[in-house]
Design an enzyme around this catalytic site. Structure first.
Site, PDB file in Angstrom:
ATOM      1  N   LYS A 475      -5.162  17.682 -40.034  1.00 47.32           N
ATOM      2  CA  LYS A 475      -4.967  19.024 -39.727  1.00 47.32           C
ATOM      3  C   LYS A 475      -3.562  19.212 -39.197  1.00 47.32           C
ATOM      4  O   LYS A 475      -3.063  18.677 -38.368  1.00 47.32           O
ATOM      5  CB  LYS A 475      -5.956  19.524 -38.728  1.00 47.32           C
ATOM      6  CG  LYS A 475      -5.721  20.761 -37.910  1.00 47.32           C
ATOM      7  CD  LYS A 475      -6.881  21.119 -36.883  1.00 47.32           C
ATOM      8  CE  LYS A 475      -6.694  22.134 -36.077  1.00 47.32           C
ATOM      9  NZ  LYS A 475      -7.704  22.394 -35.118  1.00 47.32           N
ATOM     10  N   ASP A 477      -0.914  21.472 -37.891  1.00 40.75           N
ATOM     11  CA  ASP A 477      -0.663  22.573 -36.896  1.00 40.75           C
ATOM     12  C   ASP A 477       0.786  23.114 -36.889  1.00 40.75           C
ATOM     13  O   ASP A 477       1.648  22.252 -37.027  1.00 40.75           O
ATOM     14  CB  ASP A 477      -1.351  22.107 -35.660  1.00 40.75           C
ATOM     15  CG  ASP A 477      -1.939  23.371 -35.141  1.00 40.75           C
ATOM     16  OD1 ASP A 477      -1.370  24.730 -35.336  1.00 40.75           O
ATOM     17  OD2 ASP A 477      -2.712  23.305 -34.073  1.00 40.75           O
ATOM     18  N   MET A 478       1.056  24.287 -36.381  1.00 37.66           N
ATOM     19  CA  MET A 478       2.306  24.766 -36.079  1.00 37.66           C
ATOM     20  C   MET A 478       2.089  25.889 -35.134  1.00 37.66           C
ATOM     21  O   MET A 478       1.617  26.948 -35.403  1.00 37.66           O
ATOM     22  CB  MET A 478       2.899  25.316 -37.486  1.00 37.66           C
ATOM     23  CG  MET A 478       4.254  25.701 -37.373  1.00 37.66           C
ATOM     24  SD  MET A 478       4.520  27.529 -37.523  1.00 37.66           S
ATOM     25  CE  MET A 478       6.420  27.621 -37.761  1.00 37.66           C
ATOM     26  N   ASP A 547      -8.295  30.600 -33.853  1.00 37.67           N
ATOM     27  CA  ASP A 547      -8.733  29.788 -32.570  1.00 37.67           C
ATOM     28  C   ASP A 547      -9.990  30.796 -32.084  1.00 37.67           C
ATOM     29  O   ASP A 547     -10.562  30.246 -31.403  1.00 37.67           O
ATOM     30  CB  ASP A 547      -7.607  29.685 -31.920  1.00 37.67           C
ATOM     31  CG  ASP A 547      -6.584  28.299 -32.110  1.00 37.67           C
ATOM     32  OD1 ASP A 547      -6.973  27.809 -33.025  1.00 37.67           O
ATOM     33  OD2 ASP A 547      -5.487  28.450 -31.437  1.00 37.67           O
TER      34      ASP A 547
HETATM   35  C1  GLA Z   1      -3.899  25.217 -32.202  1.00 36.93           C
HETATM   36  C2  GLA Z   1      -5.111  25.040 -33.059  1.00 36.93           C
HETATM   37  C3  GLA Z   1      -6.173  24.514 -32.581  1.00 36.93           C
HETATM   38  C4  GLA Z   1      -5.850  23.145 -31.528  1.00 36.93           C
HETATM   39  C5  GLA Z   1      -4.798  23.373 -30.974  1.00 36.93           C
HETATM   40  C6  GLA Z   1      -4.160  22.154 -30.328  1.00 36.93           C
HETATM   41  O1  GLA Z   1      -3.824  26.077 -31.241  1.00 36.93           O
HETATM   42  O2  GLA Z   1      -5.139  26.115 -33.817  1.00 36.93           O
HETATM   43  O3  GLA Z   1      -7.104  24.427 -33.336  1.00 36.93           O
HETATM   44  O4  GLA Z   1      -5.593  22.291 -32.655  1.00 36.93           O
HETATM   45  O5  GLA Z   1      -3.360  23.885 -31.447  1.00 36.93           O
HETATM   46  O6  GLA Z   1      -3.089  22.103 -29.395  1.00 36.93           O
END
Ligand code: GLA
Length: 734
Positions: A475, A477-478, A547
């Site tokens: 996964k 992420d950013m 989220d």
């Molecule tokens: C982002 C992602 C979440 C999680 C958090 C972790 O908000 O969208 O799913 O992985 O970061 O910090």
């Protein structure tokens, strides 16, 4: 598919149901947009350019050259010469002047579709598409511009992109290079866009187009939660099933602009490209600049048809890798289950329980590296924290594998925490305006990915983790948007290149990653769904949608996302209640049924949820295995929208051969004294007979109806008792 008439000086690009026509005009070879719409038989339609009307063309009336520029439907309008509508292109010469005009030089018709250097783009072979390259020039500047158009056979899509080449002796600066434009002689449109916020991504907005410029854009360094690189101009009467739509979607993950301008003559100029704010690209003699691709869809059959054209294109001609047409493992992610508070023991206890229920992969989210126990540190230090992951990463992965499960891991490779070993060693590796304090967001800075040494260092850290154990999912992420745009690695007159160079570097890193680890299932993510765009889909077949995992909030988010993107791309999980984003309590069953419309997985502590919820997991997973081929590959139809009717939501998926279908109905708010609701189905074959099975409603008998009846008279959904209830109907040919 693409023809050129030498006599008329006209190009005609045909897809199955649409035509796109370009004409070359006057002695000065202006390139005009003649027509885009329903498929035409004739090529000789240049009367549509209206050059027979005052102010004519410059060779007939040079007195009103300026008026001609301001009226003519340009294929690729430039600025500064007298077209006062917003241009698609702007160049600043070494002597500091703006203003340019393009004229046709030559063209080439190519079978298939050439790659765009350094950029993600749709693809197709010689049997699937044809490409037109129009070369034009501005001889006063010493510049060639290539306009690239591809027409696809199996979907009503035309893609466009632009390449600029400095053929002169001196450098110049590109301050605007849009990728597509449509000049149309009407204004009676609504504009549809996707807007939102964190946890509220891609809500559909529709509003009447008025005079002036109406735009959506991002200046956040990513496509963003707030606006989306998509607009559609639709007839005022357009519905799900009927009406004209001109849609554009940008295959790009950074700053963009998508706009429509209604001019004095009631004409519309619709355009899309890289946002001009802070954009200034220096092009030395001999160098070229490739602008990203715009995907255009025209239909006269409403939103369902537009959606299906996008879905078909992305499923066949954008998404790659071994998971392209494959079921994805049912995963459980520990984020909402534990946040940062986990260790090997906790993860294994989740995995043990999950494996018994049929879950196929454990994903370890944020918090496994450096000294990260909260979001205030350690980004950039991609070393396993063995105080938490006792016994090391390989041991954890092996133990998970022994349970028969795959293992996945979370990274946020583009970021750096001020409190990190990486930042202490290289404070100049964060994007920053020298001498000015950086602006923190989630207590982090953004790495300066315009520097090769930064990209190499981070890539190596990520890759060595992946090489160290049997990791089968990432996964990526950013979690913050860009600000304080400055690089210690670039000269003063190249600081305007940072935003775009950043995006190119992200693409390059993901390209390296997917080449070195071709078996990886990559899921992109950005604080939920802030970088859910076709650019990222080129690298990862799925993207975390939001989220917000609340099943009811997800209805609107997933409806907006599915307006353009296939269900197979939408990261969707069942999570615990009260939901962490809104505090709402919904039935576990509905959470499962809503997640079924995406990639499907879990995001909860399976050792702690109520027994009755846990007991439902095996049957939910069975349901996923039963329906996922259909959900992933089938055609998607919108039956009803909760965001419009405020009561219920309903969508349907139909297999390509029309032998199977799945209907999902979610009753959001129940009403007192309300009877069953009739819904009209779509997409079925009128001549086939179908068995209709209500899979989760008791007391409704299976029945058999013809496709004709189902798509005209419909079926009744018995009123489910309570709020947030859902009904899943499976339809198969008999
Ligand atoms: C982002 C992602 C979440 C999680 C958090 C972790 O908000 O969208 O799913 O992985 O970061 O910090």
């Amino acid at each position: 598919m693409i023809t050129y008439s030498e006599k008329e000086r006209v190009f005609k690009l045909d897809t199955a149901n649409t035509s796109y026509i370009i004409g070359i005009v006057d002695d000065e070879n202006f390139i005009g947009h003649v027509y885009y719409g329903k498929k035409l038989k004739d090529i000789d339609v240049t009367y549509l350019l209206k050059t027979w009307e005052y102010p004519f063309v410059p060779s007939k009336n040079n007195r009103e050259r300026c008026s001609f520029y301001d009226l003519f439907p340009f294929e690729y309008p430039t600025g500064g010469m007298g077209d006062y509508r917003e241009s698609c292109f702007e160049v600043k010469t070494a002597s500091g002047h703006f203003g340019s005009m393009l004229s046709y030089v030559s063209h080439e018709i190519i079978n298939g579709k050439p790659k765009l250097e350094g950029l993600p783009a749709t693809f197709g072979n010689e049997d699937e598409c044809t490409t037109l390259k129009i070369v034009c020039e501005d001889k006063y500047i010493g510049m060639q511009v290539e306009l690239l158009y591809t027409a696809f056979n199996d979907t009503d899509v035309i893609t466009r992109s632009v390449k600029v080449i400095n053929t002169g002796k001196e450098h110049f600066y590109l301050t605007k290079v849009f990728s597509a434009c449509l000049d149309m002689d009407r204004k009676d449109f609504d504009m549809v866009s996707l807007n939102g916020s964190w946890a509220r991504e891609r809500h559909i907005q529709r509003k009447a187009l008025g005079y002036g410029i109406q735009k959506v854009s991002s200046f956040r360094g990513e496509s963003s939660h707030q606006n989306h690189p998509f607009i559609a101009l639709v007839d005022r009467n357009t519905t799900q099933e009927n009406g004209e739509i001109y849609a554009m979607n940008f295959v790009y993950s950074g700053n963009f602009c998508a706009q429509a301008e209604v001019s004095q003559f009631d004409y519309v100029r619709m355009s899309m490209g890289i946002n001009t704010q802070n954009f200034c690209w220096k092009l030395e003699s001999g160098e070229s600049f490739q602008a990203p691709e715009v995907v255009m869809v025209y239909t006269d059959k409403g939103f369902d048809s537009m959606t299906q054209n996008f879905h078909r294109l992305y499923k066949k001609h954008l998404i790659r890798g071994q998971y392209k047409n494959k079921k994805r493992p049912v995963l459980i992610n520990n984020w909402e289950a534990t946040y940062f508070d986990f260790n090997t023991k906790k993860l294994l206890s989740i995995a043990q329980e999950a494996s018994k229920l049929g879950i196929e992969m454990l994903v370890m989210d944020d918090g496994w590296f450096g000294k990260r126990s909260f979001d205030n540190c350690a980004l950039g230090d991609w070393k396993v924290n063995e105080e938490k992951i006792e016994g090391g990463l390989k041991n954890l992965v092996d133990e998970v594998n022994k349970l028969g499960m795959k293992f996945g891991i979370w990274f946020e490779p583009e970021m750096i925490s001020p409190d990190s070993d990486l930042y202490r060693a290289h404070p100049d590796w964060a994007l920053a305006i020298p001498g000015r304090p950086g602006t923190e967001s989630r207590q982090q800075f953004v790495l300066d990915l315009t520097r090769k040494e930064v990209v190499d260092c981070v890539y190596e850290q990520v890759a060595s983790i992946l090489r160290s154990a049997n990791i089968e999912y990432v996964k990526w992420d950013m979690n913050r948007q860009l600000s304080n745009i400055g690089s210690y690695g670039l000269e003063a007159d190249r600081q305007g290149e940072i935003y775009h160079r950043y995006v190119l570097a992200v693409y390059e890193m993901q390209d390296r990653l997917t080449k070195e680890f071709p078996y990886l299932l990559l899921e992109n993510c950005s604080g939920g769904g802030a970088r859910f765009d076709p650019g990222m889909l080129y690298f990862s077949p799925q993207i975390w949608c939001s989220d917000d995992t609340d099943a009811i909030e997800r209805l609107e988010i997933q409806e907006g996302t599915a307006l353009i993107y296939p269900l197979s791309t939408m990261g969707a999980h069942v999570s615990d209640c009260p939901n962490h984003a809104v505090g709402r309590v919904t039935p576990f069953e509905t959470r499962g049924i809503v997640a079924l419309a995406g990639t499907f997985g879990y995001e909860l502590d399976v050792t702690r949820i109520p027994k009755e919820d846990k007991d439902m997991i095996p049957s939910q997973i069975e349901m996923y295995h039963k329906y996922n081929d259909l959900v992933r590959e089938g055609d998607y139809y919108r039956i009803a929208s909760y965001s419009q009717n405020h009561q219920y939501d309903c969508w349907q998926i139909v297999s390509e051969d029309k032998t199977e279908s799945l209907v999902t109905f979610v009753q959001v708010m129940n009403r007192a004294n309300y009877k069953s609701r009739r819904i009209i189905l779509k997409g079925l074959d009128e001549d086939k007979k179908y068995k209709v099975v209500f899979t989760n409603v008791k007391d409704v008998e299976d029945c058999v109806y013809s496709g004709d009846t189902l798509t005209k008279a419909g079926i009744f959904i018995p009123n489910p008792w309570g709020d947030f209830k859902s009904v899943l109907i499976h339809i198969t040919e008999v």
